[in-house]
Every structure is written in structure tokens, then in C-alpha cells.
Design an enzyme around this catalytic site. Structure first.
Site, PDB file in Angstrom:
ATOM      1  N   ASP A 116     -18.599  45.116  22.694  1.00  0.00           N
ATOM      2  CA  ASP A 116     -19.465  45.927  21.825  1.00  0.00           C
ATOM      3  C   ASP A 116     -19.375  45.447  20.372  1.00  0.00           C
ATOM      4  O   ASP A 116     -18.315  44.994  19.929  1.00  0.00           O
ATOM      5  CB  ASP A 116     -19.036  47.402  21.924  1.00  0.00           C
ATOM      6  CG  ASP A 116     -20.087  48.335  21.339  1.00  0.00           C
ATOM      7  OD1 ASP A 116     -21.255  47.904  21.170  1.00  0.00           O
ATOM      8  OD2 ASP A 116     -19.753  49.496  21.050  1.00  0.00           O
TER       9      ASP A 116
ATOM     10  N   LEU B  44     -10.228  31.052  37.724  1.00  0.00           N
ATOM     11  CA  LEU B  44     -10.609  32.389  37.232  1.00  0.00           C
ATOM     12  C   LEU B  44     -11.791  32.940  38.028  1.00  0.00           C
ATOM     13  O   LEU B  44     -12.757  32.234  38.305  1.00  0.00           O
ATOM     14  CB  LEU B  44     -11.000  32.290  35.748  1.00  0.00           C
ATOM     15  CG  LEU B  44     -11.528  33.578  35.120  1.00  0.00           C
ATOM     16  CD1 LEU B  44     -10.400  34.604  34.962  1.00  0.00           C
ATOM     17  CD2 LEU B  44     -12.178  33.304  33.768  1.00  0.00           C
TER      18      LEU B  44
ATOM     19  N   GLY C 299     -24.516  43.957  17.289  1.00  0.00           N
ATOM     20  CA  GLY C 299     -25.518  44.423  16.323  1.00  0.00           C
ATOM     21  C   GLY C 299     -24.894  44.678  14.962  1.00  0.00           C
ATOM     22  O   GLY C 299     -25.424  44.248  13.925  1.00  0.00           O
TER      23      GLY C 299
ATOM     24  N   HIS D 201     -26.244  38.628  18.954  1.00  0.00           N
ATOM     25  CA  HIS D 201     -26.045  38.465  20.398  1.00  0.00           C
ATOM     26  C   HIS D 201     -25.670  37.014  20.737  1.00  0.00           C
ATOM     27  O   HIS D 201     -24.868  36.765  21.631  1.00  0.00           O
ATOM     28  CB  HIS D 201     -27.292  38.898  21.167  1.00  0.00           C
ATOM     29  CG  HIS D 201     -27.511  40.391  21.137  1.00  0.00           C
ATOM     30  ND1 HIS D 201     -26.502  41.291  21.408  1.00  0.00           N
ATOM     31  CD2 HIS D 201     -28.605  41.138  20.869  1.00  0.00           C
ATOM     32  CE1 HIS D 201     -26.982  42.532  21.305  1.00  0.00           C
ATOM     33  NE2 HIS D 201     -28.250  42.461  20.966  1.00  0.00           N
TER      34      HIS D 201
HETATM   35  C1  FPP Z   1     -23.065  44.915  22.591  1.00  0.00           C
HETATM   36  O1  FPP Z   1     -23.428  44.873  21.236  1.00  0.00           O
HETATM   37  C2  FPP Z   1     -23.639  43.827  23.303  1.00  0.00           C
HETATM   38  C3  FPP Z   1     -24.627  43.900  24.248  1.00  0.00           C
HETATM   39  C4  FPP Z   1     -25.180  45.133  24.813  1.00  0.00           C
HETATM   40  C5  FPP Z   1     -25.245  42.678  24.696  1.00  0.00           C
HETATM   41  C6  FPP Z   1     -24.588  41.834  25.753  1.00  0.00           C
HETATM   42  C7  FPP Z   1     -23.512  40.929  25.402  1.00  0.00           C
HETATM   43  C8  FPP Z   1     -23.624  39.677  24.957  1.00  0.00           C
HETATM   44  C9  FPP Z   1     -24.894  39.038  24.513  1.00  0.00           C
HETATM   45  C10 FPP Z   1     -22.440  38.837  24.947  1.00  0.00           C
HETATM   46  C11 FPP Z   1     -22.684  37.651  25.843  1.00  0.00           C
HETATM   47  C12 FPP Z   1     -22.367  37.847  27.255  1.00  0.00           C
HETATM   48  C13 FPP Z   1     -22.701  36.965  28.225  1.00  0.00           C
HETATM   49  C14 FPP Z   1     -22.187  37.165  29.595  1.00  0.00           C
HETATM   50  C15 FPP Z   1     -23.560  35.790  27.975  1.00  0.00           C
HETATM   51  P1  FPP Z   1     -24.396  45.980  20.628  1.00  0.00           P
HETATM   52  O2  FPP Z   1     -25.768  45.412  20.545  1.00  0.00           O
HETATM   53  O3  FPP Z   1     -24.275  47.242  21.403  1.00  0.00           O
HETATM   54  O4  FPP Z   1     -23.766  46.134  19.208  1.00  0.00           O
HETATM   55  P2  FPP Z   1     -23.840  47.392  18.231  1.00  0.00           P
HETATM   56  O5  FPP Z   1     -23.137  48.529  18.932  1.00  0.00           O
HETATM   57  O6  FPP Z   1     -23.088  46.936  17.018  1.00  0.00           O
HETATM   58  O7  FPP Z   1     -25.294  47.641  17.964  1.00  0.00           O
END
Ligand code: FPP
Length: 232
Positions: free
Chosen positions: A11, A122, A14, A28
Site C-alpha cells: 500500500d 520461491l 498513490g 504504481h
Molecule cells: C496500493 O497503492 C497499490 C495498488 C492497489 C496497486 C497494485 C500494486 C502495484 C502496482 C505494485 C506492483 C505489483 C505487481 C505484482 C506488478 P495505492 O494506490 O492504494 O496507494 P495509496 O493508498 O497511497 O493511494
């Protein structure tokens, strides 16, 4: 003892982007870079299982533009990483509800799983379009199907039976769940499998989460005394 299975709620992409005056897309992308790095490091540490929460069922509710860019990022990341993961003996498995994914992403997922199926290093599980409640409902439906087909009786249903039908299947439950980004909640991740998991919450935003942060989380785990409800 170090954990055998680590699960991570990644998390903070953003907020990381906002604090660097960048777009969410950039955040991201940095998150994907961080995931790549932590997968490598986890493998180097000899941890057997790593499960990453990449996209929750609730994430479908984000603006369409962000959902699209995340899906594109997953396709691009699979394209760019799969050979290297395979060379590093990583077995890749995806869990979640594939019904909303594009055909091109499903094809890449199928190819990645097939390519890496015999790898012994892994064991990397990526939770994509995954929700813990969906997982429980899905397993319940599978149980009902088995009962209807006379493959199962009511009296056969126990923890092992239900576990085997949950998305993690025969994999061991996570020993340690890490959530980055400062929030202290589970957000519908692996509800069934984390009954006795040690929970670790840290302030680092996911793109900043590095080797030393993972070392600290593992140290936290090794200091825990796990009693599984007993008092000794
Ligand atoms: C959380 O940040 C992230 C996500 C919901 C997006 C998914 C994760 C990634 C892109 C990392 C890469 C993973 C792989 C497997 C390629 P958020 O957008 O909720 O952040 P915020 O809470 O600060 O808005």
C-alpha cells in the site's frame, strides 16, 4: 526461525506519487519496481512462499483510467519479468476472480504459470482481482458442487477440506503478513488463511519499502512467540 510464508499488502503507491509531485501512474510503476526487488530479495533469503496483494476486488471501484493503467502495468510487468523469474527458479501462481480480466492478461497469466510450474525455488503467488470474502464464497460453491455430485458428504467438511478449496490450496498459511503505508487493516486479504498469522504494519510507502524494511519485519516475526491459542 524465519517465516516460511510471507504475505504483503503493498500500500502507498498513490501517496508516494503525491509526495514526489508525480502522477499515480508513476507511483504504481515505482511500486512494480519495488515488487520486483522484494521478490528477488525474498528468494535470496531462502523464504519458500511469498504472496503479494496486487489488486483487490474493491480496486475495481477505482476510476476506470486507473484500473486500465494497473491492468496494463500487470501485462507489461509479466512481459518484462517472466523470463528472469523463470531463470531464478521462481514458480508463479495467480489467485483471484479472473472473470473481469482481459483475455490478453489471462493468456499471459496462463503462460507464466505453465512456464514456471516445475520450478522449485520461491513460490510466488500474485493475488489479482482477489478478495478474501470472494475466496470463501467461491470455496463454498465448490463444496456445494461436490455435494451435489455425491463426491462429498456433510460430515466430510472440515478445516482441511475447506482449505483445499480456497485459493491458496495446499500452500501453508502465511506466517507473517506485512502491510506498508501506515494503515492497520486487512482489507479483505486472505481472511481464511491468516487466522494465526503474525501481523506487521509499517509506515514505509510501498515504493520505498526496501531490503532493510523487510529485514526488520522478519526480525519482528522471529521475536514473536506463536502459541496458536495455547498458553505454553
Ligand atoms: C496500493 O497503492 C497499490 C495498488 C492497489 C496497486 C497494485 C500494486 C502495484 C502496482 C505494485 C506492483 C505489483 C505487481 C505484482 C506488478 P495505492 O494506490 O492504494 O496507494 P495509496 O493508498 O497511497 O493511494
Amino acid at each position: 526461525m524465519k517465516p516460511n510464508h510471507i504475505a504483503i499488502i503493498m500500500d502507498g503507491n498513490g501517496r508516494w506519487a503525491t509526495s514526489h509531485n508525480k502522477s499515480r501512474k508513476f507511483g504504481h510503476k515505482r511500486g512494480a519496481k519495488s515488487a520486483r526487488d522484494i521478490v528477488r530479495y525474498t528468494g535470496m533469503l531462502g523464504i519458500k512462499y511469498l504472496t503479494l496483494y496486487a489488486f483487490s476486488t474493491e480496486n475495481w471501484g477505482r476510476p476506470l483510467k486507473e484500473v486500465d493503467l494497473l491492468m496494463t502495468l500487470f501485462v507489461e510487468t509479466l512481459d518484462s519479468e517472466i523470463e528472469d523469474l523463470n531463470d531464478n527458479n521462481v514458480r508463479v501462481i495467480f489467485i483471484g476472480d479472473r472473470s473481469g480480466l482481459t483475455k490478453s492478461l489471462i493468456d499471459k497469466i496462463d503462460k507464466a504459470e505453465l512456464l514456471t510450474k516445475d520450478n522449485q525455488g520461491l513460490n510466488l503467488t500474485v493475488a489479482l482481482a482477489y478478495g478474501g470474502r470472494w475466496d470463501i464464497i467461491n470455496a463454498t460453491r465448490l463444496i456445494l458442487d461436490k455435494i451435489q455430485n455425491n463426491e462429498l458428504n456433510h460430515s466430510d467438511i472440515d478445516e482441511d477440506q475447506l482449505s483445499s478449496l480456497m485459493q491458496l490450496g495446499s500452500k501453508p498459511d502465511p506466517d507473517l503478513l506485512i502491510r506498508t503505508g501506515g494503515e492497520k487493516r486487512i482489507s479483505n486479504f486472505l481472511l481464511w488463511n491468516i487466522a494465526y498469522t503474525e501481523l506487521y504494519f509499517c509506515e514505509s510507502l510501498w515504493p520505498d519499502f526496501n531490503h532493510s524494511d523487510l529485514d526488520i519485519a522478519i526480525e519482528f516475526y522471529t521475536e514473536r512467540k506463536r502459541r496458536y491459542g495455547k498458553n505454553v
